[in-house]
Design an enzyme around this catalytic site. Structure first.
Site, short mmCIF file in Angstrom:
data_model
loop_
_atom_site.label_atom_id
_atom_site.label_comp_id
_atom_site.label_asym_id
_atom_site.label_seq_id
_atom_site.Cartn_x
_atom_site.Cartn_y
_atom_site.Cartn_z
N ARG A 58 25.19 -13.64 -29.42
CA ARG A 58 25.03 -14.15 -28.05
C ARG A 58 25.87 -15.40 -27.84
O ARG A 58 26.35 -15.69 -26.75
CB ARG A 58 23.54 -14.42 -27.72
CG ARG A 58 23.35 -15.01 -26.32
CD ARG A 58 21.91 -14.92 -25.80
NE ARG A 58 20.92 -15.32 -26.79
CZ ARG A 58 20.69 -16.57 -27.19
NH1 ARG A 58 21.37 -17.57 -26.66
NH2 ARG A 58 19.79 -16.83 -28.11
N TYR A 111 31.86 -9.81 -2.29
CA TYR A 111 31.11 -8.72 -2.90
C TYR A 111 29.63 -8.91 -2.53
O TYR A 111 29.09 -10.01 -2.73
CB TYR A 111 31.33 -8.79 -4.42
CG TYR A 111 30.68 -7.68 -5.18
CD1 TYR A 111 31.15 -6.38 -5.06
CD2 TYR A 111 29.60 -7.93 -6.01
CE1 TYR A 111 30.55 -5.35 -5.75
CE2 TYR A 111 29.00 -6.90 -6.72
CZ TYR A 111 29.48 -5.61 -6.58
OH TYR A 111 28.88 -4.61 -7.27
N ASP A 183 37.06 -15.39 -7.15
CA ASP A 183 36.81 -14.06 -7.71
C ASP A 183 38.12 -13.28 -7.56
O ASP A 183 38.50 -12.91 -6.46
CB ASP A 183 35.66 -13.39 -6.95
CG ASP A 183 35.33 -11.99 -7.47
OD1 ASP A 183 36.22 -11.36 -8.07
OD2 ASP A 183 34.19 -11.54 -7.28
N LYS A 208 36.56 -3.33 -13.08
CA LYS A 208 37.54 -2.82 -12.14
C LYS A 208 38.93 -2.76 -12.80
O LYS A 208 39.10 -2.09 -13.79
CB LYS A 208 37.53 -3.68 -10.88
CG LYS A 208 36.10 -4.03 -10.38
CD LYS A 208 35.27 -2.83 -9.95
CE LYS A 208 33.80 -3.14 -9.78
NZ LYS A 208 33.46 -4.21 -8.86
C1 LIG Z 1 32.34 -5.14 -8.68
C2 LIG Z 1 32.55 -6.54 -8.25
C3 LIG Z 1 31.73 -7.58 -8.70
C4 LIG Z 1 30.53 -7.34 -9.59
O1 LIG Z 1 30.88 -6.82 -10.82
P1 LIG Z 1 29.95 -5.88 -11.73
O2 LIG Z 1 30.77 -5.65 -12.91
O3 LIG Z 1 29.63 -4.65 -10.93
O4 LIG Z 1 28.69 -6.65 -12.00
C5 LIG Z 1 32.04 -8.87 -8.30
N1 LIG Z 1 33.09 -9.12 -7.48
C6 LIG Z 1 33.88 -8.14 -7.03
C7 LIG Z 1 35.01 -8.47 -6.13
C8 LIG Z 1 33.65 -6.81 -7.38
O5 LIG Z 1 34.45 -5.84 -6.91
#
Ligand SMILES: *Cc1c(COP(=O)(O)O)cnc(C)c1O
Length: 393
Positions: A58, A111, A183, A208
């Site tokens: 962890r 998001y 982000d 992604k």
């Molecule tokens: C999918 C996504 C998230 C969250 O990510 P997870 O891996 O699903 O927890 C955050 N920001 C953006 C822009 C996303 O597309």
């Protein structure tokens, strides 16, 4: 960082810190929860931070460390913190940067869960939030309060594909002593590096583009300096947002092809966006590469490519949206994005079906809006698929 002076594509293959006594060419999975100390003194030194030795997964693990150092190199940051999901990364940032009584300004079109968690959990702990269109810097300026601690930006926004001027926003925020987190999921470091434009923190859903194969969920936070890195890392460790070694292994494997996947996908996206823009059943298309995009010029200076996310509006509204979803044969009807496979989604009947009419309007979600994440299939097949599906919509 040993590979500071090599190019981005070489970093994808050779970046990150990893030393294996047996000389393994790839990073193995250290599937262990705990690590043996050589002696009581060694254990004490590990806990005191005087030795680099591992203690417990962890807190740190060699497979995860290889990924964290690679992603920090790609973003040009001090250090990376891998998390179990993108939301783990989001909450690591919020948890480290916000205390009771603080205020955060966020892009309105973020998001969904990144917004919902502020409006529910963080509100419960006395943290206030404002959601503004960060593409309009004056809106950001008006939202600043003495207690504002964090400006949180997503660009291009989801699903409206609006571009926020990162350099201008960072300058404004820093004038008021406000930290900036970006982000960067929609771009990946191949197309946009927010730390180079002045941001303090960059985060990703690795689910992604970075992993790119739709087979894991994961996240990462990259900090610009050591002080921020330590602050963020301690939140991940104590709240238990850690990634697991097998997840890290898959992301290390997936990220190697990041640039060639994106090159192919964005070339196809340009062709598909142009095709859609000329289709009689479509009223508009949002793609930063089109000259019709209101921030096409800003996208050209801030991003190294236009990416592969397209939004478009069907003239036929919600019914046409449903028909299109039921008629596509190659594009997969699913949420998520940034994988090798093309995905299609209709927010009004799917992800945002429970959002009020007013909420949808504010977020720019219209009834005929479709989000399309271009994969690496043959572009001719993708266009033929859209053609036959649009005929039925
Ligand atoms: C999918 C996504 C998230 C969250 O990510 P997870 O891996 O699903 O927890 C955050 N920001 C953006 C822009 C996303 O597309």
């Amino acid at each position: 960082m040993k590979n500071k002076n090599i190019g981005f594509n070489s970093k994808l293959i050779h970046g990150g810190e990893f030393n294996d006594a047996l000389g393994s060419a790839t990073v193995p999975i250290y599937q262990t929860s705990t690590f043996k100390f050589n002696s009581a003194e060694h254990g004490a030194a590990c806990f005191a931070g005087e030795s680099d030795g591992y203690i417990y997964t962890r807190i740190g693990n060699p497979t995860i460390h290889a990924l964290e150092t690679l992603l920090a190199e790609l973003e040009n940051g001090f250090g990376g913190i891998a998390t179990s999901s993108g939301m783990g990364a989001v909450n690591t940032v919020y948890g480290a940067m916000l205390s009771q009584g603080d205020h955060i300004i966020s892009s309105a079109a973020v998001y969904g869960p990144s917004r919902v968690v502020l409006e529910t959990y963080y509100k419960k702990f006395g943290i206030d939030s404002s959601f503004v269109n960060t593409a309009d810097i004056e809106e950001v300026r008006r939202a600043i309060r003495p207690e504002t601690k964090l400006l949180y930006i997503e660009t291009p926004s989801n699903p409206t594909i609006e571009i926020t001027d990162l350099k201008a926003c960072c300058e404004l925020a820093h004038e008021f002593g406000i930290a900036v987190a970006v982000d960067n999921t929609f771009c990946s470091p191949y197309l946009q590096r927010p730390l180079e434009l002045g941001a303090d923190i960059v985060l990703h859903s690795l689910t992604k583009f970075i992993n790119g194969h739709a087979d894991i969920v994961g996240g990462v936070v990259v900090a610009k300096d050591e002080a921020l890195y330590k602050k963020l890392r301690s939140v991940m460790v104590t709240l238990g947002f850690n990634m697991d070694p097998h997840q890290a292994y898959l992301v290390i494997r997936g990220v190697k092809t990041l640039s060639i996947r994106i090159d192919r996908a964005q070339e196809s996206a340009m062709k598909i966006a142009t095709y859609l823009e000329n289709h009689p059943k479509i009223s508009w298309v949002r793609f930063p590469g089109l000259v019709s995009h209101p921030q096409h010029e800003l996208a050209k200076t801030q991003m190294d490519g236009f990416g592969s996310m397209i939004s478009f509006e069907l003239k036929g509204g919600i019914e046409a949206g449903r028909k299109l979803m039921n008629s596509v044969q190659m594009a997969i009807l699913a949420v998520s994005l940034g994988g090798v496979e093309t995905l299609i989604q209709h927010p009004a009947s799917m992800t945002h079906s429970k959002v009020s009419a007013e909420g949808k309007e504010k977020a720019g979600i219209t009834d005929g809006l479709v989000r399309y994440s271009v994969g690496i299939e043959d572009v001719a097949d993708l266009i033929a698929d859209l053609e036959q599906a649009l005929e039925k919509s």
